[in-house]
Every structure is written in C-alpha cells, then in structure tokens.
Scaffold this active site. Structure first.
Site, PDB file in Angstrom:
ATOM      1  N   ARG A   1       0.828  -1.212   0.000  1.00 37.61           N
ATOM      2  CA  ARG A   1       0.000   0.000   0.000  1.00 37.61           C
ATOM      3  C   ARG A   1       0.859   1.257   0.000  1.00 37.61           C
ATOM      4  NH1 ARG A   1      -4.598   0.558   4.409  1.00 37.61           N
ATOM      5  NH2 ARG A   1      -2.823   1.092   5.739  1.00 37.61           N
TER       6      ARG A   1
ATOM      7  N   LYS B   1      -2.465   6.776   1.360  1.00 37.52           N
ATOM      8  CA  LYS B   1      -2.264   7.228   2.747  1.00 37.52           C
ATOM      9  C   LYS B   1      -1.290   8.414   2.738  1.00 37.52           C
ATOM     10  CE  LYS B   1      -2.193   4.963   7.254  1.00 37.52           C
ATOM     11  NZ  LYS B   1      -3.431   5.504   7.784  1.00 37.52           N
TER      12      LYS B   1
ATOM     13  N   GLU C   1     -16.105   6.688   4.471  1.00 39.29           N
ATOM     14  CA  GLU C   1     -15.382   6.066   5.591  1.00 39.29           C
ATOM     15  C   GLU C   1     -15.287   7.044   6.739  1.00 39.29           C
ATOM     16  OE1 GLU C   1     -11.217   5.183   4.991  1.00 39.29           O
ATOM     17  OE2 GLU C   1     -10.927   6.939   3.736  1.00 39.29           O
TER      18      GLU C   1
HETATM   19  N1  PLP Z   1      -9.109   4.698   6.455  1.00 35.79           N
HETATM   20  C1  PLP Z   1      -8.290   5.668   6.868  1.00 35.79           C
HETATM   21  C2  PLP Z   1      -8.561   7.046   6.431  1.00 35.79           C
HETATM   22  C3  PLP Z   1      -7.213   5.361   7.700  1.00 35.79           C
HETATM   23  O1  PLP Z   1      -6.392   6.311   8.136  1.00 35.79           O
HETATM   24  C4  PLP Z   1      -7.003   4.036   8.099  1.00 35.79           C
HETATM   25  C5  PLP Z   1      -5.858   3.681   8.943  1.00 35.79           C
HETATM   26  O2  PLP Z   1      -4.885   3.183   8.512  1.00 35.79           O
HETATM   27  C6  PLP Z   1      -7.887   3.061   7.645  1.00 35.79           C
HETATM   28  C7  PLP Z   1      -8.927   3.423   6.826  1.00 35.79           C
HETATM   29  C8  PLP Z   1      -7.725   1.633   8.046  1.00 35.79           C
HETATM   30  O3  PLP Z   1      -6.732   1.010   7.298  1.00 35.79           O
HETATM   31  P1  PLP Z   1      -5.939  -0.224   7.895  1.00 35.79           P
HETATM   32  O4  PLP Z   1      -6.946  -1.206   8.307  1.00 35.79           O
HETATM   33  O5  PLP Z   1      -5.108  -0.694   6.782  1.00 35.79           O
HETATM   34  O6  PLP Z   1      -5.160   0.294   9.043  1.00 35.79           O
HETATM   35  C1  COI Z   2      -3.978   3.421  11.505  1.00 37.91           C
HETATM   36  O1  COI Z   2      -4.998   2.840  11.844  1.00 37.91           O
HETATM   37  O2  COI Z   2      -2.881   2.861  11.440  1.00 37.91           O
HETATM   38  C2  COI Z   2      -4.006   4.838  11.150  1.00 37.91           C
HETATM   39  O3  COI Z   2      -3.125   5.265  10.463  1.00 37.91           O
HETATM   40  C3  COI Z   2      -5.118   5.647  11.639  1.00 37.91           C
HETATM   41  C4  COI Z   2      -4.739   6.898  12.352  1.00 37.91           C
HETATM   42  C5  COI Z   2      -3.859   6.717  13.524  1.00 37.91           C
HETATM   43  C6  COI Z   2      -4.269   7.947  11.411  1.00 37.91           C
END
Ligand code: PLP
Ligand code: COI
Length: 342
Positions: free
Chosen positions: A83, A186, A222
């Site tokens: 990612r 991200k 989201e």
């Molecule tokens: N959506 C956003 C905007 C986020 O910052 C995060 C955190 O990482 C997620 C979703 C969840 O992604 P993940 O499950 O890969 O941590």
């Molecule tokens: C995560 O869940 O790892 C995130 O990046 C979310 C937040 C701390 C920005």
C-alpha cells in the site's frame, strides 16, 4: 542488553512514547541505500524540501504483538508494504521495495523488543513507516531524493472507550478527499483535511467523523481514521469508493466474515441504508473494530440509532475477537497474514 522497562501496559494511550531506535533509508541518485539505525528522534530537513511545501509525505500503520508463546507477531506486513508503494506512485514519490520494507520493519521491531506490550495487556507495538520528499526546490514537481523512516511506539486502544460503542457524526460541509483525489492513498494531506471536522466531532462528543462520498453526498465513504462496515442479517456490507483508503483490517475482516459463513457485499452503500442495519463499526489498524452506537447527520438533523442497548453487536464482537486472536497467535493463521519473529 537494555534493561526491562516498566510501563502501565494495560492503560497505554494511543500516543507517542520514545523508544530506543528508529530505522532509516535514503533514496539518492535513483537508488535506495543501506538501512541505517539511529537513536535520534530528529531529522535534518532543508527548508525548501518538497515534503514541507507540496505535501510529499506518505505513511503507514501496522502492529506487532507478543503472543502467549513469547513470540513476536507482525500483522500483514506485506500488505502495508504494497500500500505504501501505491501511495508513493500516487503522488510521484520513489516506491520502497517490499523486501526493504520487510527488512526495516523486522529490524526496528527487534531493536525495540522491550517496548512490545506483554500478552494479555490489550496493548500492542504500533509501527509507523513514513516517507518524505527531501529535494530542495520551489517548482511544483516531484523530489528526486527521499527519506524513509520507521519508528515504533507502544499503544493502547485508539478510542479511549475501547470496544464500547461510540457515536459518529456527518458534517456535510467538509470532505477529507476529492472524488478522484488522494483519498485512496495514505497521504498526510488527507489527515490535514480531516482536522477541522475531526475537532468539531470531538467537541460534540463523537469518536470520529463519518464522511459521505464527496461527489454526491449520498453514499457512505469512511471514517476519519478508519473504514466503515455494517452488519445486516447474514451480510457484512462495506462501502466501495474511489475516495477511501483500502483498509487492510477491513480486507481481513471480510475474509473472517466469509470464513464465519457471512455474505460479504463491497458496494456503494446509501446513507439511508443505516436505518435498516443491525450493527455498524469503524475498522482499522489503530481502531481494530470499534462499534458504532449512533450516526448523527448534523446538517440534516437526522439520527440513525444503531445500537439500541449501548452494547457491541454479536457479529462485530465475534469478528473483533477472531481478528485479535489471529494477531496474538491464539488462533491459527490460516491465511498466512502473520510474520512470526523468533
Ligand atoms: N481509512 C483511513 C482514512 C485510515 O487512516 C485508516 C488507517 O490506517 C484506515 C482506513 C484503516 O486502514 P488499515 O486497516 O489498513 O489500518
Ligand atoms: C492506523 O490505523 O494505522 C491509522 O493510520 C489511523 C490513524 C492513527 C491515522
């Protein structure tokens, strides 16, 4: 060997605690260098670097856990590596090879082993990779030099309520990303864009903002720091959108849901559908799976009550417990999601 540290492991905030080392790698003359280890928490950046002016900053978040067997487990490292490559390509930065990412993550976790919360504490070691554009320039164009850093910090639950349902709010005058913009990557700027609405939400007693699709404001996108899913009967429903981050936790929960015999629907989800769902939750690395009790559409003065008794729903609870059990090594890792360090 460093001495053991004494932290209140079961009551850690989701915050920054200094650890022993971080790891770094620089991209120069078209190639990534060797991984370096440092105990400095600071970086020396040129004032004209692209990360400071034009937002060339991307990051990741993943976690390491201590199992009952004393082994260290890192959850879905390769998915995070891929990612951040997509994020890099998305805003024209140099992608770090997956193997280099793996080397850096494993190194920084091992070097800071004494900061991994013990099994049973409910806490984990949060791993934060980030990459920044370092080239000094004033023209709006990609940097040619990059710095990739990974630091770690022990954390407790992202939402202070833990696994208790919380309320989320919709503020229609704010978007975190544009319809074909950077929401799918991200990128630090997405989080800057979420701060005003995020502060409104916190002041209003909400755990997070729930964003609608930025084009039509009809569909659920989201939450500020996490994806969204709902349970309706035997279905796990989660929004499909080009402006949300493809969550690795959500991807994992969808697989667990299928394994549990649920039907998974990843599709545009109308806000009005919330009137009919049995359960809803925010999901992400930091949030894990945090149940939602109520969604308040502030501007439209409409409330969707999801948890009538204020307790987490049975399906969300099962999904949460199963995911945690895989991460901790209490359940077999049948999908090959966990990197075990000896
Ligand atoms: N959506 C956003 C905007 C986020 O910052 C995060 C955190 O990482 C997620 C979703 C969840 O992604 P993940 O499950 O890969 O941590
Ligand atoms: C995560 O869940 O790892 C995130 O990046 C979310 C937040 C701390 C920005």
């Amino acid at each position: 060997m460093e001495e053991n540290i004494n932290l209140d492991w079961s009551n850690l905030p989701f915050g920054y605690i200094k650890t022993d080392y971080n790891v770094r790698c620089t991209y120069k003359d078209g190639a990534w260098g060797e991984v370096e280890v440092t105990d400095s928490e600071y970086i020396n950046i040129h004032m004209a670097a692209t990360c400071l002016h034009y937002g060339q900053e991307i990051f990741e978040g993943l976690k390491a856990f201590k199992g009952k067997d004393g082994k260290i487990r890192i959850f879905r490292l390769e998915e995070n590596a891929k990612r951040i490559q997509r994020s890099a390509n998305g805003i024209k930065m140099a992608p770090l090879p997956v193997e280099k990412f793996r080397e850096m993550v494993e190194k920084v976790v091992k070097l800071n082993e004494r900061f991994i919360p013990p099994y049973g504490s409910g806490s984990s070691l949060y791993i934060r990779p980030l990459e920044i554009g370092m080239t000094a320039q004033v023209g709006v164009k990609p940097a040619v030099d990059y710095l990739f850093i990974i630091f770690v910090t022990p954390v407790g639950p992202y939402f202070k309520e833990g696994f208790k349902p919380t309320k989320v709010a919709i503020y229609r005058e704010f978007d975190r990303a544009a319809p074909c913009g950077t929401g799918r990557w991200k990128v630090g700027g997405n989080y800057a864009a979420s701060l005003t609405a995020g502060e409104l939400a916190h002041k209003g007693g909400y755990s997070a903002v729930l964003y609608l699709d930025p084009k039509e404001k009809k569909y659920i996108d989201e939450c500020g720091p996490a994806n969204f899913f709902a349970i309706k009967g035997n279905k796990y429903i989660t929004p499909k959108s080009n402006s949300i981050l493809p969550s690795i936790t959500n991807m994992s929960l969808q697989q667990i849901a299928k394994d549990m015999g649920l039907e998974v629907e990843c599709r545009p989800m109308l806000l009005e559908e919330l009137a009919e769902v049995d359960e809803a939750a925010e999901c992400g690395t930091a949030a894990v799976a945090a149940p939602i009790s109520e969604v308040d559409d502030i501007d439209e003065k409409k409330t969707y009550v999801i948890s009538k008794d204020g307790n987490p729903g049975p399906v969300t609870t099962k999904l949460y417990n199963h995911l945690r059990a895989i991460q901790l090594g209490d359940e077999p890792d049948t999908h090959g999601w966990v990197t075990v360090l000896d």
